[in-house]
Design a protein around this motif. Structure first.
Motif: not given
Ligand SMILES: *Cc1c(COP(=O)(O)O)cnc(C)c1O
Length: 403
Positions: A260-262, A272-273, A278-280, A334-335
């Protein structure tokens, strides 16, 4: 089409995620929806009507296209595209919109409300309502209205009322707040047609089931064309409906990886996403819009404002089933950044003659990263969730293309 549902459990839980976190006034409506949906999916006449519309109105099955030139250029795995962009109204959203509109009719509810980010769900819903003669009100953030003008105009042409939402970040999450407020007030006559695998039970399950057709078709098509299953599935993840729609039919195929792609927006570091996993620094388990999942939050638990070049991925939470698939390491997330998505948008346009939605371009970007590291007899199946017509203004602004 038959539907097999082992998860969620009867309380709508996907392991620790999901559930029903709603005001008491909505519980009778959710219970009615669970009951009617359960009857409908076991009613051959209902499923036949749904299948018939998918075939004769949406244009299903959508093709599977071998992206030959792109694959050759990358020099690795063969990339195949599941062409949800070719559906009537331009994206996968119509599958779910038709399913739920048929259910609303079955419940005797003649008024539909919906929320929309990119406008694709609004267009899908307005389309289904026009087809079935239902009243349609779509809530949309003012920021999204500004960046998705063609879809706003489409919804109005289709007879829907578009209600601008000026609160909060004026994007999808605020539109959902308003839609829930409307539903609480008008629940006796109104069905809330939710656009992704989000919200309280039964929505994450029901929307998945209506989108399951994507993976069911793709599995058959890839077997027929290639004589084998793909090595990896890749799909973008906003709420997660096109991804779950593709993944679900392959869940028991252990050798098929699911990615899956965020939306990585301007990168993870600056915050800014819309990369919920993905961002702990910001991704924490929480409750938003009736369901428990990963939610982007400030340290004191406020919902974060998200950013993505694509309105359809710009949402601070993610479907509870994705959170479970990630815990189980059955799927990986992932992103892709705005920049990578824009590059993939152009690459696919120029190598294959297919202009993808900016959302789908995030999945294409991941395939572009992965393919060169794989063998040429391996297969990546990408869900091309929608077409890019709605994004031309955004892309022109970003690229300043002149003729
Ligand atoms: C809405 C939308 C998405 C994101 O929603 P999901 O529920 O994650 O699928 C992706 N692609 C397109 C084209 C969309 O319109």
């Amino acid at each position: 089409m038959t539907i097999n549902t082992n998860i969620p459990d009867k309380h709508g839980k996907f392991g620790p995620y999901g559930g029903q976190f709603v005001p008491e006034t909505l519980m009778p409506a959710l219970e009615e929806l669970i009951r009617v949906y359960d009857e409908a999916r076991n009613d051959p006449a209902f499923m036949q009507e749904f299948d018939h519309l998918l075939k004769t109105y949406v244009g299903r099955p959508s093709p599977l296209t071998h992206a030959k030139r792109l694959s050759q250029k990358l020099g690795g795995a063969q990339i195949y595209l599941k062409r949800e962009d070719l559906n009537h109204s331009g994206a996968h959203k119509i599958n779910n919109a038709l399913g739920q509109a048929l259910l609303a009719q079955r419940m005797g509810k003649s008024r539909i409300i919906a929320e929309t980010g990119a406008g694709q769900h609004g267009v899908g819903t307005a389309t289904a309502c026009a087809l079935l003669g239902l009243e349609c009100v779509v809530y949309m953030g003012e920021v999204d209205i500004a960046r998705q003008q063609p879809n706003v105009f489409r919804m109005k042409l289709l007879g829907a009322e578009v209600r601008p939402v000026a609160s909060g970040s004026r994007t999808l999450k605020d539109a959902i707040n308003e839609a829930i407020r409307d539903w609480v007030t008008n629940v006796a006559t109104t069905h809330y047609l939710l656009g992704s695998v989000l919200g309280p039970h039964p929505y994450p399950m029901m929307v998945r089931d209506f989108q399951n057709v994507i993976g069911a078709e793709a599995r058959e098509q890839v077997l027929a064309m290639c004589g084998r299953l793909p090595d990896a599935l890749v799909a973008c993840v906003g709420g997660g409906s096109n991804a779950i729609g593709l993944f679900h039919a392959f869940c028991d195929d252990e050798n098929v990886a699911m990615i899956g792609v965020e939306a990585g927006g301007e990168g993870i570091a600056g915050g800014r996403h819309a990369a919920r996993f993905a961002d702990p620094n910001v991704s924490r388990i929480g409750v938003l819009h009736g369901t428990k999942s990963f939610v982007m939050q400030t340290p004191d638990g406020q919902i974060m404002e998200t950013h993505s070049i694509s309105a359809g991925l710009d949402y601070p939470s993610v479907g509870p089933e994705h959170a479970l698939l990630r815990d189980q390491e059955r799927a990986f997330y992932t992103y892709a950044t705005d920049e990578e998505a824009l590059a993939a948008f152009q690459e696919l346009s120029q190598t294959e003659g297919i202009i993808p939605a900016l959302e789908s371009a995030h999945a294409v970007a991941e395939a572009i990263k992965r393919a060169p590291k794989m063998r040429s007899d391996q297969i990546i199946l990408v869900n091309l969730s929608g077409r890019g017509d709605k994004d031309l203004d955004t892309v022109i602004r970003e690229l300043m293309i002149d003729d």
